[in-house]
Design an enzyme around this catalytic site. Structure first.
Site, mmCIF file in Angstrom:
data_model
loop_
_atom_site.group_PDB
_atom_site.id
_atom_site.type_symbol
_atom_site.label_atom_id
_atom_site.label_comp_id
_atom_site.label_asym_id
_atom_site.label_seq_id
_atom_site.Cartn_x
_atom_site.Cartn_y
_atom_site.Cartn_z
ATOM 1 N N SER A 188 0.845 -1.119 0.008
ATOM 2 C CA SER A 188 0.073 0.086 -0.107
ATOM 3 C C SER A 188 0.838 1.043 0.082
ATOM 4 O O SER A 188 1.815 1.312 -0.763
ATOM 5 C CB SER A 188 -0.896 -0.079 1.308
ATOM 6 O OG SER A 188 -1.996 0.774 1.074
ATOM 7 N N ASP A 284 -9.685 -4.577 -5.102
ATOM 8 C CA ASP A 284 -8.857 -3.453 -4.349
ATOM 9 C C ASP A 284 -9.244 -2.488 -5.507
ATOM 10 O O ASP A 284 -8.964 -2.519 -6.524
ATOM 11 C CB ASP A 284 -7.623 -3.728 -4.379
ATOM 12 C CG ASP A 284 -6.682 -2.613 -3.900
ATOM 13 O OD1 ASP A 284 -7.266 -1.701 -3.516
ATOM 14 O OD2 ASP A 284 -5.482 -2.769 -3.600
ATOM 15 N N HIS A 316 -7.746 -5.426 -0.878
ATOM 16 C CA HIS A 316 -6.685 -4.671 -0.498
ATOM 17 C C HIS A 316 -5.886 -5.367 0.570
ATOM 18 O O HIS A 316 -6.346 -5.779 1.726
ATOM 19 C CB HIS A 316 -6.883 -3.436 -0.146
ATOM 20 C CG HIS A 316 -5.687 -2.243 0.107
ATOM 21 N ND1 HIS A 316 -5.079 -2.096 -0.853
ATOM 22 C CD2 HIS A 316 -5.308 -1.796 1.265
ATOM 23 C CE1 HIS A 316 -4.151 -1.210 -0.785
ATOM 24 N NE2 HIS A 316 -4.163 -1.039 0.804
#
Ligand SMILES: *[C@@H]1O[C@H](CO)[C@@H](O)[C@H](O)[C@H]1NC(C)=O
Ligand SMILES: *[C@@H]1O[C@H](CO)[C@@H](O)[C@H](O)[C@H]1NC(C)=O
Ligand SMILES: *[C@@H]1O[C@H](CO)[C@@H](O)[C@H](O)[C@H]1NC(C)=O
Length: 341
Positions: A188, A284, A316
């Site tokens: 991320s 995601d 995600h």
């Protein structure tokens, strides 16, 4: 209902919120919200900053299951930058280990190298891939807005590299790290940081004896002004990504900032490694950016190979939230192979 399904499928981290929120995080009804990036951060006009996950601390240890040892090391006392180090069982100075430098996620707004999520993930990864790992604890926004996280991370990379050829004071790096097999990695927001560290090593041409062999990015945080793929199909997810960026980096040049949109980055081709592995998750909102990142790297003139693995039916950073999911276990194996174990 439809909206909440979308939210949940996009950011499974919300489940963590539901499981871990306690009464102390209740909202004071007399306070006024200045801005809200729930569940990452909520900021009130009186200056209070509230986070809804990622704030738990677990101490360094010898993990009873994997026997991986960890310890915390201060990198800058003045700036309060530190890192958690991990060493696999039976490490032997006669056989140096690949060196993994890891950057945690959390939207630049929450999480740390010391949370159970990252501590458990790094223990598993180090046990599986037999690397020495350095998990960097950079400072987070809004108290320390971007670009501070990039500056801290760069300082940490340079500090690690200062141990090349037996220099420096950190004993695990001196004894066990093979600077010919360095990997940068993150998920991320940490994936975004890891990528930029790789570019910066190329731009600043650090000691050429240090070899960055690969970059591993899990659901990296990239974005841009113009929607791509099916991003318009997920307005909540898209707005969350945009709010994260705007509040983590109030002085950025916007959604096409080269730090956020790799297609706008003239330094892209300088990425200092030959192999990149990207993990994308089907539900995601960031997944179209993973493919876009590959496309932009390939057309930039960068000399290397980038692979994107798309995991069907998952969200995600699902592997961090559900480490026992068989797809997360398969992913761990694949990362270990990438790290040339
Ligand atoms: C709510 O916040 C205000 C302002 O910070 C404070 O004066 C008040 O005591 C708080 N009330 C509760 C119930 O926490
Ligand atoms: C330094 O960082 C640690 C870890 O994030 C934090 O717990 C601590 O409060 C910080 N210390 C100061 C003086 O800011
Ligand atoms: C785009 O996303 C919407 C909402 O998730 C979905 O209904 C639609 O089928 C998607 N379209 C494509 C082409 O993937």
């Amino acid at each position: 209902m439809l909206l909440s399904c979308k939210i949940f499928s996009t950011f499974t981290l919300l489940f963590i919120f539901i499981h871990h929120s306690h009464s102390h995080s209740s909202t004071n009804s007399t306070e006024t919200i200045l801005y809200d990036v729930f569940p990452f951060v909520r900021v009130y006009t009186n200056g209070r900053i509230q986070r809804f996950f990622g704030q738990d601390f677990v101490p360094a240890s010898t993990d009873p299951i994997t026997k991986v040892q960890s310890k915390d090391v201060k990198i800058s006392k003045q700036l309060n930058i530190s890192a958690r180090f991990y060493l696999p069982e039976n490490a032997n100075p006669g056989r140096k280990l690949p060196l993994l430098i890891y950057f945690h996620g959390g939207g630049f707004l929450t999480e740390s190298a010391f949370s159970p999520t990252y501590h458990n993930f790094l223990n598993s990864l180090v046990a599986k891939s037999k690397v020495i790992a350095v998990s960097v604890n950079y400072r987070i926004a809004p108290e320390f807005p971007l670009p501070i996280a990039y500056q801290d991370s760069w300082l940490a990379v340079k500090w690690v590299f200062s141990h090349f050829k037996g220099n420096g004071n950190e004993m695990w790096l001196k004894k066990y790290a093979d600077f010919k097999r360095v990997y940068l990695a993150g998920d991320s927001a940490g994936g975004n940081i890891a990528h930029h560290m790789g570019v910066r090593v190329g731009l600043e041409n650090l000691d050429p004896g240090i070899n960055i062999d690969g970059l591993f990015l899990n659901c990296p945080f990239f974005w841009g002004k113009r929607a791509i793929g099916n991003e318009t199909g997920n307005p909540y997810g898209a707005s969350l990504i945009e709010r994260i960026w705007v509040h983590a980096y109030p002085k950025s040049s916007g959604l096409d900032d080269p730090l956020l949109n790799p297609g706008m980055d003239p330094g892209l081709r300088m990425l200092r490694c030959k192999r990149v592995l990207v993990y994308a998750a089907e539900t995601d909102v960031l997944r179209f950016r993973d493919l876009y990142y590959k496309k932009e790297l390939e057309k930039s003139g960068w000399n290397g190979v980038v692979n994107v693995v798309e995991v069907k039916g998952e969200g995600h950073v699902f592997n961090l939230n559900y480490p026992t999911n068989p797809k997360a276990i398969a992913m761990l194996k694949k990362i270990a192979v990438f790290l040339k174990y």
